[in-house]
Design a protein around this motif. Structure first.
Motif, PDB file in Angstrom:
ATOM      1  N   VAL A   9      -5.260  -2.604  12.519  1.00 48.04           N
ATOM      2  CA  VAL A   9      -3.644  -2.155  13.109  1.00 48.04           C
ATOM      3  C   VAL A   9      -4.521   0.115  12.533  1.00 48.04           C
ATOM      4  N   GLN A  10      -4.390   0.318  12.080  1.00 48.58           N
ATOM      5  CA  GLN A  10      -5.214   1.661  12.263  1.00 48.58           C
ATOM      6  C   GLN A  10      -6.217   1.956  13.758  1.00 48.58           C
ATOM      7  N   ARG A  11      -6.701   1.286  13.730  1.00 46.38           N
ATOM      8  CA  ARG A  11      -7.798   2.402  15.192  1.00 46.38           C
ATOM      9  C   ARG A  11      -7.121   1.910  16.007  1.00 46.38           C
ATOM     10  N   HIS A  12      -6.668   0.999  15.845  1.00 45.08           N
ATOM     11  CA  HIS A  12      -4.769   1.599  17.201  1.00 45.08           C
ATOM     12  C   HIS A  12      -4.401   2.497  17.576  1.00 45.08           C
ATOM     13  N   VAL A  13      -3.613   2.446  15.957  1.00 49.94           N
ATOM     14  CA  VAL A  13      -2.805   3.739  15.911  1.00 49.94           C
ATOM     15  C   VAL A  13      -3.326   5.122  15.642  1.00 49.94           C
ATOM     16  N   GLU A  14      -4.475   5.175  15.034  1.00 50.38           N
ATOM     17  CA  GLU A  14      -5.053   6.352  15.423  1.00 50.38           C
ATOM     18  C   GLU A  14      -5.537   7.390  16.688  1.00 50.38           C
ATOM     19  N   ALA A  15      -6.447   5.799  17.500  1.00 52.10           N
ATOM     20  CA  ALA A  15      -7.068   5.980  18.802  1.00 52.10           C
ATOM     21  C   ALA A  15      -5.650   6.599  19.626  1.00 52.10           C
ATOM     22  N   ARG A  16      -4.403   6.235  19.205  1.00 49.94           N
ATOM     23  CA  ARG A  16      -3.508   6.747  20.104  1.00 49.94           C
ATOM     24  C   ARG A  16      -2.563   8.713  19.512  1.00 49.94           C
ATOM     25  N   GLY A  17      -3.016   8.702  18.191  1.00 47.54           N
ATOM     26  CA  GLY A  17      -3.074  10.168  17.932  1.00 47.54           C
ATOM     27  C   GLY A  17      -1.508  10.144  16.696  1.00 47.54           C
ATOM     28  N   PHE A  18      -1.435   8.816  15.820  1.00 48.26           N
ATOM     29  CA  PHE A  18      -0.393   8.176  15.679  1.00 48.26           C
ATOM     30  C   PHE A  18      -1.252   8.362  14.554  1.00 48.26           C
ATOM     31  N   SER A  19      -0.146   8.288  13.205  1.00 46.53           N
ATOM     32  CA  SER A  19      -0.324   7.745  11.468  1.00 46.53           C
ATOM     33  C   SER A  19      -0.342   6.507  11.118  1.00 46.53           C
ATOM     34  N   VAL A  20      -0.810   5.968  10.289  1.00 46.38           N
ATOM     35  CA  VAL A  20       0.230   4.386   9.161  1.00 46.38           C
ATOM     36  C   VAL A  20       0.488   5.539   8.149  1.00 46.38           C
ATOM     37  N   VAL A  21       1.444   4.836   7.710  1.00 48.31           N
ATOM     38  CA  VAL A  21       2.098   4.699   6.616  1.00 48.31           C
ATOM     39  C   VAL A  21       0.941   4.413   5.595  1.00 48.31           C
ATOM     40  N   ARG A  22       0.479   5.072   3.951  1.00 46.02           N
ATOM     41  CA  ARG A  22       0.105   4.541   2.921  1.00 46.02           C
ATOM     42  C   ARG A  22       1.138   4.025   2.415  1.00 46.02           C
ATOM     43  N   LEU A  23       2.127   4.777   2.052  1.00 47.42           N
ATOM     44  CA  LEU A  23       2.165   4.191   1.078  1.00 47.42           C
ATOM     45  C   LEU A  23       3.454   3.032   0.683  1.00 47.42           C
ATOM     46  N   PHE A  24       3.449   2.321   2.040  1.00 47.26           N
ATOM     47  CA  PHE A  24       4.204   0.732   1.958  1.00 47.26           C
ATOM     48  C   PHE A  24       3.423   0.236   3.044  1.00 47.26           C
ATOM     49  N   SER A  25       3.134  -1.396   2.081  1.00 43.39           N
ATOM     50  CA  SER A  25       1.973  -2.225   3.036  1.00 43.39           C
ATOM     51  C   SER A  25       3.204  -3.048   2.945  1.00 43.39           C
ATOM     52  N   GLY A  26       2.617  -4.342   3.985  1.00 46.81           N
ATOM     53  CA  GLY A  26       2.961  -5.112   3.890  1.00 46.81           C
ATOM     54  C   GLY A  26       2.103  -6.334   2.721  1.00 46.81           C
ATOM     55  N   HIS A  27       2.544  -7.963   2.893  1.00 47.76           N
ATOM     56  CA  HIS A  27       2.970  -7.936   1.166  1.00 47.76           C
ATOM     57  C   HIS A  27       2.630  -9.570   2.188  1.00 47.76           C
ATOM     58  N   GLY A  28       1.944 -10.555   0.903  1.00 53.65           N
ATOM     59  CA  GLY A  28       2.406 -11.877   0.563  1.00 53.65           C
ATOM     60  C   GLY A  28       4.254 -12.490   0.545  1.00 53.65           C
ATOM     61  N   ILE A  29       4.412 -13.375   1.007  1.00 56.17           N
ATOM     62  CA  ILE A  29       5.858 -14.448   0.975  1.00 56.17           C
ATOM     63  C   ILE A  29       6.072 -15.368   0.922  1.00 56.17           C
ATOM     64  N   GLY A  30       6.717 -16.030   0.114  1.00 59.93           N
ATOM     65  CA  GLY A  30       6.719 -17.919   0.164  1.00 59.93           C
ATOM     66  C   GLY A  30       7.987 -17.967  -0.428  1.00 59.93           C
ATOM     67  N   ARG A  31       7.649 -18.451  -1.948  1.00 62.08           N
ATOM     68  CA  ARG A  31       9.394 -18.678  -2.228  1.00 62.08           C
ATOM     69  C   ARG A  31       9.719 -17.226  -3.323  1.00 62.08           C
TER      70      ARG A  31
END
Length: 240
Positions: free
Chosen positions: A139-161
């Protein structure tokens, strides 16, 4: 979880169709709630740590967790972020899309395209035997190569029950680092990408996160099952 993911996707399809100038974020939330109960599910977000709505509705510089409002009317050129989840028979599904409102600027469209592409890059890295860092790095490599930034305060997560389970799934990282991915894991991967700085701040409502420099942000998310044969997107689009 496949059924929960299907319901999420179908409702997001309807919400995306409803996005238009003049529509309020409250209207979109009301539509989402009606559709949830029609499909025999329950809202995943409403009441979660006190969140007051079924839909996280974030516009323009709002990164995530925007609270729907009767006063917030969409305008031509806005970026509408729809973050939405349901519970179905005890299992959760979670997905997000950024929807341009009418015609948007070329810069805004480039941000949307990059964020959607970054999600797909992350999903491609969700192969059994890889590690969490491989997802974030893709994710980071694709975003930063195009001059944008990834948010670090929030992230994805596991999910289930539960809506949020271990592990966290950051949108940045080092290849080969972190937890090893195994068949049967289900992860919600959700790049949040900013036009300017990656820094965000939370408003006085204690929910809505905005970019610190007031520039645009985009957000895409899928719930993904890791299988022996590769990643299976449980919330994939049904409408094209």
């Amino acid at each position: 979880m496949r059924e929960a993911g299907r319901i999420v996707s179908e409702i997001l399809d309807e919400l995306e169709k409803a996005v238009a100038p003049g529509v309020t974020t409250w209207d979109l939330d009301a539509l989402s709630e009606k559709l949830i109960y029609q499909k025999g599910a329950r809202p995943a977000f409403k009441g979660y740590h006190g969140f007051p709505a079924c839909l996280c509705a974030s516009v323009n510089d709002e990164v995530v967790h925007g609270i729907p409002s009767k006063r917030r009317k969409l305008r031509e050129g806005d970026l509408m972020k729809l973050d939405f989840g349901v519970v179905y028979r005890g299992f959760f599904g979670d997905s997000a899309r950024t929807v341009p409102v009418g015609k948007v600027s070329s810069e805004a469209q480039a941000l949307v395209n990059t964020t959607r592409e970054a999600l797909h890059k992350g999903i491609q890295a969700m192969v059994a035997g890889n590690r969490l860092g491989d997802i974030g790095h893709a994710v980071q490599r694709h975003v930063e190569a195009r001059g944008f930034s990834v948010v670090r305060l929030f992230s994805g997560h596991g999910i289930g029950r539960h809506l949020h389970e271990e592990p966290d799934v950051p949108n940045y990282g080092q290849p080969g680092s972190g937890l090893k991915l195994r068949p049967g894991m289900v992860l919600a991967v959700e790049p949040m990408v900013n036009q300017g700085t990656d820094e965000v701040m939370v408003l006085e409502d204690q929910w809505t996160a905005v970019t610190r420099d007031s520039k645009l942000s985009a957000h895409f998310e899928h719930t993904v099952l890791i299988t022996e044969g590769g990643p299976e997107v449980l919330t994939r689009h049904r409408a094209g």
